[in-house]
Scaffold this motif. Structure first.
Motif, short mmCIF file in Angstrom:
data_model
loop_
_atom_site.label_atom_id
_atom_site.label_comp_id
_atom_site.label_asym_id
_atom_site.label_seq_id
_atom_site.Cartn_x
_atom_site.Cartn_y
_atom_site.Cartn_z
N SER A 300 83.10 131.14 26.94
CA SER A 300 82.37 129.88 26.74
C SER A 300 81.71 129.84 25.36
O SER A 300 81.79 128.84 24.65
N PHE A 303 84.31 129.38 22.68
CA PHE A 303 84.82 128.01 22.67
C PHE A 303 83.81 127.06 22.04
O PHE A 303 84.16 126.25 21.17
N LEU A 304 82.55 127.16 22.47
CA LEU A 304 81.53 126.26 21.93
C LEU A 304 81.30 126.51 20.45
O LEU A 304 80.99 125.58 19.69
N ARG A 307 85.63 125.89 18.76
CA ARG A 307 86.54 124.77 19.05
C ARG A 307 85.84 123.50 19.51
O ARG A 307 86.43 122.42 19.46
N TRP A 308 84.61 123.62 19.98
CA TRP A 308 83.97 122.48 20.62
C TRP A 308 83.78 121.31 19.66
O TRP A 308 84.11 120.17 19.98
N SER A 309 83.27 121.58 18.46
CA SER A 309 83.07 120.47 17.51
C SER A 309 84.40 119.84 17.14
O SER A 309 84.49 118.63 16.95
N LEU A 312 85.47 117.48 19.77
CA LEU A 312 84.68 116.25 19.70
C LEU A 312 85.09 115.39 18.50
O LEU A 312 84.66 114.25 18.38
N SER A 354 78.92 119.54 27.26
CA SER A 354 78.95 120.97 26.94
C SER A 354 79.04 121.81 28.21
O SER A 354 79.73 122.83 28.24
N ALA A 357 82.52 121.66 29.22
CA ALA A 357 83.32 122.54 28.36
C ALA A 357 83.20 123.99 28.79
O ALA A 357 84.19 124.75 28.76
N ALA A 361 86.41 126.04 29.74
CA ALA A 361 86.76 127.13 28.82
C ALA A 361 86.43 128.50 29.38
O ALA A 361 87.18 129.46 29.16
N PRO A 367 90.78 124.44 28.73
CA PRO A 367 90.24 123.20 28.15
C PRO A 367 91.32 122.41 27.42
O PRO A 367 92.13 122.98 26.69
N PHE A 372 87.81 115.34 27.53
CA PHE A 372 86.50 115.15 26.90
C PHE A 372 86.33 113.80 26.19
O PHE A 372 85.48 113.68 25.33
#
Length: 560
Positions: A300, A303-304, A307-309, A312, A354, A357, A361, A367, A372
């Motif tokens: 997690s 990923f955050l 890849r998270w941004s 988004l 989040s 996510a 993830a 994911p 999303f």
């Protein structure tokens, strides 16, 4: 021409979300909203006329699962992917739309093109609600920037135009927000019930949109408690909303329980089970609970952080800059509680996203872009709130900067225009080279089966969507996503036995990876499996997975 803004309301009347005298631009500034909406809609509608080899790289395999199931539904075979066993591996509201498009288009790529038009119009409706809700309360420029951040990024195009329910989930979540704001405007039993009905529809559109519902619900509770101290009324209205949502969702839940003995969709746990087993087998995690928790935490966090941004819609550098700017704006207070309130709403949606996510993830390990889209919408809400706060701070006399309001507004307006152009160019580039390069080989395999096999032949495949849809053969999905019998065989680690009992003559998939990944689930009959290579597809980008597996067709049989 000068951009004119009304003054921020006084603290005594700033608590209402219904006051529509807020920072709404006049004259030409409102056109920036419609320019963003028009560009966004035009880009999405153009997906419907993309050449087949490009469209295949944008529409995901899951869309073909929907298309094949909807074909069986329209033909009267019931909720089944292979025509043999029932399945619940889908979200029902999008299945209804897919079945309607099947009836009108007649199937084939015409159905995917029609779905592209439906998705574009769904996103247009979501943007329309966004404008209707936030423009009177936040103003033209904040809404334009929020829309641009949400809808014009390449990731939003991929997420909302992939042939599945991403755009519909964004629209229904936006409906929940609208219903929630109406309730805050005039708390009543009627508004609570309407909000509950909207929540039920949102659940049917995409199950994990409940994360958004929780985020919006917490925001409503916080805002309501700021203006109403009667907890009994709030509790009663919450119970009414929950009951209304169950009225909408319960038929689907009851059908699942009666048909499959569980309300869980087969698509929920099928793939994660295999991924977790692979991690354990390769030393990526231990088998005990502590090791699993550590794996979830690391996955997690990774990923955050990485890849998270991007999912988004923003590169990490720009995302960090946006976070720092947001912190600076939030730290500088403004007396206008509407801008503050919608900033909190956007933040609630981002936090809920989040959490979603983290689940996908860290726990499910799968994911995907289209999960999303409503979170990207939440980013737009947050950006609109932050921008409105910036303009309000700049116009408040206490900040001694009231004379710079118009200049600051022009800067933000130019920024919105530049942002729209920049993101639109990137999105066009993504449309020219979509991300799913291996999928044309799946369509090729399906058409090869249609031309070279008997209509009564059965086929086995883990990645069965396009293969089944374009072959029009009975294709048994082996990973259990839309095949509850195969899912049971996976859980009981007797997949090879299921394959041998299937009477299939063909096996089609990306090899050597797929059978290797599922080797622990084949069971004692794995030695009976006989695969004779027949044809391999080498179209551009056809290699998939780390070892370069390619789409292959095998004659399938089992020894005695």
């Amino acid at each position: 021409m000068t951009v004119v803004y009304s003054q921020a309301p006084q603290a005594s009347d700033a608590g209402s979300l219904t006051d529509k005298t807020s920072l709404v631009g006049v004259a030409w500034t409102r056109w920036i909203i419609w320019i963003v909406v028009s560009i966004s809609t035009a880009l999405r509608l153009s997906v419907a006329v993309l050449p087949e080899h490009i469209l295949t790289k944008l529409v995901i395999d899951d869309a073909a699962y929907y298309a094949r199931i909807s074909q069986h539904v329209v033909e009267g075979h019931g909720s089944t992917f292979d025509g043999i066993s029932a399945t619940n591996g889908y979200h029902p509201l999008w299945m209804l739309i897919s079945a309607s498009s099947q009836t009108i288009s007649g199937g084939g790529f015409a159905q995917f093109r029609m779905l592209a038009v439906i998705q574009a119009l769904t996103m247009l409706a979501a943007m329309g609600v966004f404008v209707h809700v936030f423009r009177p309360r936040l103003g033209d420029i904040p809404v334009a920037i929020g829309l641009a951040l949400w809808t014009l990024t390449p990731m939003s195009l991929v997420g909302s135009m992939s042939g599945v329910e991403g755009a519909l989930a964004a629209l229904t979540v936006m409906g929940v927000i609208w219903a929630g704001i109406n309730y805050l405007d005039a708390p009543s039993s009627r508004h609570a019930i309407v909000a509950g009905l909207t929540i039920g529809v949102t659940f049917l559109a995409r199950t994990d949109s409940l994360f958004a519902v929780v985020g919006v619900g917490l925001w409503i509770v916080i805002e309501q408690r700021r203006t109403c101290s009667n907890k009994a009324i709030l509790a009663r209205h919450s119970a009414m909303a929950m009951a209304a949502s169950l009225v909408v969702a319960s038929p689907w839940l009851i059908w699942n329980l009666m048909s499959f003995g569980t309300i869980e969709q087969s698509s929920t746990g099928a793939r994660p089970m295999v991924v977790w087993n692979h991690l354990e087998r390769t030393g990526g995690t231990g088998t005990d609970t502590v090791s699993h928790l550590l794996t979830v935490t690391i996955a997690s966090a990774k990923f955050l952080g990485t890849r998270w941004s991007g999912l988004l819609g923003w590169p990490p550098v720009l995302a960090i800059g946006g976070i720092l700017l947001s912190i600076w704006v939030i730290r500088n207070r403004t007396s206008d509680q509407r801008a503050n309130s919608f900033t909190r709403l956007g933040l609630a949606l981002l936090l809920a996203g989040s959490a979603l996510a983290v689940v996908h993830a860290g726990i499910r390990m799968v994911p995907r872009e289209y999960y999303f889209e409503w979170v990207r919408m939440g980013l737009g809400v947050f950006a609109a709130g932050i921008t409105a706060r910036s303009l309000r701070q700049d116009s408040e006399p206490a900040n001694n900067r009231s004379t710079s309001t118009h200049r600051f507004g022009h800067v933000l307006l130019c920024g919105a225009i530049g942002l729209s152009i920049f993101q639109s160019i990137q999105t066009v580039q993504t449309m020219a080279a979509p991300p799913f390069e291996w999928q044309p080989s799946m369509v090729e395999a399906g058409r090869w089966l249609e031309a070279n096999t008997e209509p009564s032949d059965r086929v086995l495949s883990f990645n069965a969507g396009f293969i089944s849809y374009f072959s029009q053969r009975t294709v048994l999905n082996l990973d259990g996503v839309v095949n509850n019998q195969a899912l049971d065989a996976l859980k009981e680690r007797r997949l090879a036995s299921y394959m041998c009992e299937s009477e299939a003559k063909w096996y089609v998939d990306f090899e050597p990876w797929m059978l290797e990944e599922h080797s622990d689930f084949l069971g004692p009959d794995s030695d009976r499996l006989m695969l004779e290579p027949v044809v391999e597809f080498h179209s551009q980008g056809s290699a998939r997975y780390d070892n370069g597996s390619t789409m292959q067709v095998f004659r399938f049989s089992c020894t005695d």
